[in-house]
Design an enzyme around this catalytic site. Structure first.
Site, PDB file in Angstrom:
ATOM      1  N   ARG A 104     -39.742  -2.594  -1.775  1.00 54.20           N
ATOM      2  CA  ARG A 104     -40.967  -3.277  -1.383  1.00 54.20           C
ATOM      3  C   ARG A 104     -42.152  -2.652  -2.119  1.00 54.20           C
ATOM      4  NH1 ARG A 104     -43.034  -5.217   4.536  1.00 54.20           N
ATOM      5  NH2 ARG A 104     -42.864  -3.054   5.132  1.00 54.20           N
ATOM      6  N   THR A 108     -48.478  -4.902  -2.786  1.00 56.33           N
ATOM      7  CA  THR A 108     -48.404  -6.316  -2.378  1.00 56.33           C
ATOM      8  C   THR A 108     -47.523  -6.514  -1.155  1.00 56.33           C
ATOM      9  OG1 THR A 108     -46.455  -6.747  -3.739  1.00 56.33           O
ATOM     10  CG2 THR A 108     -48.595  -6.988  -4.807  1.00 56.33           C
ATOM     11  N   ASP A 200     -35.418   1.383  11.015  1.00 51.39           N
ATOM     12  CA  ASP A 200     -35.105   1.170   9.611  1.00 51.39           C
ATOM     13  C   ASP A 200     -33.603   1.345   9.386  1.00 51.39           C
ATOM     14  OD1 ASP A 200     -34.559   1.915   6.775  1.00 51.39           O
ATOM     15  OD2 ASP A 200     -36.726   1.657   6.567  1.00 51.39           O
ATOM     16  N   ASP A 203     -32.501   3.918   6.585  1.00 49.42           N
ATOM     17  CA  ASP A 203     -32.671   5.315   6.991  1.00 49.42           C
ATOM     18  C   ASP A 203     -31.625   5.734   8.022  1.00 49.42           C
ATOM     19  OD1 ASP A 203     -34.762   5.799   5.303  1.00 49.42           O
ATOM     20  OD2 ASP A 203     -36.328   5.399   6.797  1.00 49.42           O
TER      21      ASP A 203
END
Length: 209
Positions: A104, A108, A200, A203
């Site tokens: 990502r 943006t 996440d 993770d």
């Protein structure tokens, strides 16, 4: 809109509840993701075509069914998608595995593709595009774009937890893609995380922070 299904088998619900807990260890998290993917795979592959084959039992010759031609490809979206591959491969060991890598962009917040490595005959395969989380839908849409650009015509998206926003975005962009998830959650929060979600997935799978 295309086919959208929440596969809510009791075994899946039970394993997903453990998966969501914040104190579930990396080892258990990894095992559960694979187990849930395998249980989902049973349903996702329900429409695989079969054909007649003549075999011989200890008693007699007989015509029975086997899975017909259509080959499979499992394509995880890196990195969290990797966690679902082994579970699906345990059902279909002959499937080929491709990879689509994305990150990502901090500025943006849009997904950027950095790696695409697919089986050469991807256009002849039923593709299972896998990612535990369907959050904003951005990376799933980009992954399906990538697959279609390379000739894939039969694509199913398989995820564990989805936000309504992600499902809507993927359906809008690719109405022909069947979507299967284990749970449809409430919403996205302001950071783009699914609520209640499971944090996440990358993770938690790989023990990183």
């Amino acid at each position: 809109m295309g086919h959208f299904q929440v596969i809510s088998h009791p075994l899946i619900q039970h394993k997903l509840s453990i998966l969501r807990r914040k104190d579930t260890s990396t080892k258990d998290f990894r095992e559960l993701v694979n187990e849930i993917a395998m249980l989902m795979g049973y349903e996702v592959l329900r429409d695989l075509p079969v054909e007649d084959v003549e075999i011989e039992t200890p008693i007699t010759k007989t015509v029975q069914k086997q899975i017909a031609g259509k080959k499979l490809a499992i394509v995880p979206i890196l990195r969290a998608g990797i966690g679902m591959v082994d579970g699906l491969l345990s059902l279909t060991p002959a499937a080929k595995v491709g990879h689509i890598g994305m990150y990502r962009d901090e500025e943006t917040l849009q997904p950027v593709e950095y790696l695409v490595k697919l089986p050469e005959d991807i256009d002849q395969r039923v593709v299972l595009c896998v990612d535990p989380m369907l959050a904003t839908g951005g990376s799933a849409v980009l992954a399906v774009d990538s697959l279609k650009k390379r000739g894939a015509t039969s694509i199913k998206f398989v995820g564990l937890v989805a936000a309504p926003e992600g499902v809507e975005m993927l359906q809008k962009a690719h109405p022909d893609v069947e979507i299967y998830v284990a749970a449809l959650d409430e919403k996205l929060n302001e950071n783009g995380y699914i609520v209640p979600g499971l944090g996440d997935a990358g993770d938690r799978l790989f023990g990183t922070k």
